[in-house]
Design an enzyme around this catalytic site. Sequence first.
Site: not given
Ligand code: PLP
Length: 364
Positions: A70, A189, A315, A191, A227, A142
């Site tokens: 993000t 990302s 929501c 995670h 940092t 996603n």
């Molecule tokens: N872009 C996509 C396609 C994602 O699936 C996600 C997270 O679900 C993000 C961006 C955002 O990633 P983060 O959780 O590392 O901010």
Amino acid sequence: MIYLDNNATTSLDPRVLAAMEPIYSSTIGNASSIHKYGQRARAILARARQDIASFFSVRPDELIFTSGATEALNMAIRSVPKGSHLITSSLEHVAVMEAVKFTGCTVTYLDPEPGKGAIGVEQIEKAIRPNTSMIVLMAANNETGIMSDIEAVATLAHAARIPLVIDGVALLGKEKFSLTEGMSVLCFSGHKIHAPTGIGLLIVKKPHKLHPFIVGGPQQFGMRGGTENLAGIVGFAKAIELIEQELPEAMTRMKTLRDHFEKILISNLPNLIIHGADQPRLCNTTNIAFLGMDGETLLRHLDLEGIAASHGSACSSGGMEPSRVLLNMGLSMEIARASIRFSLSRFTTKEEIERAAASIVDSI
Ligand code: PLP
């Protein structure tokens, strides 16, 4: 519990945790400090940066570590010249959808053509205006796993001299890809690839330049103050190393299991639609409409049965909104409401897939 929500987040790979553990359990120092501890931290950071850069075939100084995708997407998108024109799609992650609102640009949101689920390169070509100064596109969605032809879009962007920002979050670790000319910025990302939360990566290919988004100290070539999250960076580097070693086999396994899951459901349930089944799709994702069912009710029931999947987005009233992505693909509200996403990881087993499929058939 059977966890089939890996596109939301993944478990930490024990080998990633083992790589990070020494950073937490000993005094490591701040990579900006002059003493021996600082020198050690700097060396660890440089090694991880070098390893990740080699994987992507980029220069170490083309990497910026962030708190997640993000932040990376915000930094990339909000560097666009104000008052210009930006092209993106209506299928993007909310991080993109919100960030573009802060650019002061005129934004074109492309919808996919019926039955596609991804934006065609010719649609982007048609949308280009004389003042278009950025294209933002996800490499894979996603929610559906449907992939964009990012190489073709990069070729177009390169020829048109328009910076292309790629959201590579869903693609990394599920599909091979290489950086080609025209891909100016890529965001990832931790995670989503069995590294921890709180670490993200931005690749900014020279000569493209961004403005710092988080300002503070001179860390990361003055591009991202604060940092560095050393443990997170080491974990990210380890997760990338594991992708490099294990991806071809992991892809085959995930695809075999995903296809097996779909086959069990298709042969036992009459009214299914698998979104994007005829499109290029990530090996780990299936998004299925169980026609006549309410997806949220089914999802809650599956949760009670010990199966974690996902449906739409939360929501404000604590319920679920039908997926914007499916609606923008031209699907009806009824189909969107009936749809559930299942996303596997390289740790998902055949037994889990078969138990989950049996439980879904029973529940329905
Ligand atoms: N872009 C996509 C396609 C994602 O699936 C996600 C997270 O679900 C993000 C961006 C955002 O990633 P983060 O959780 O590392 O901010």
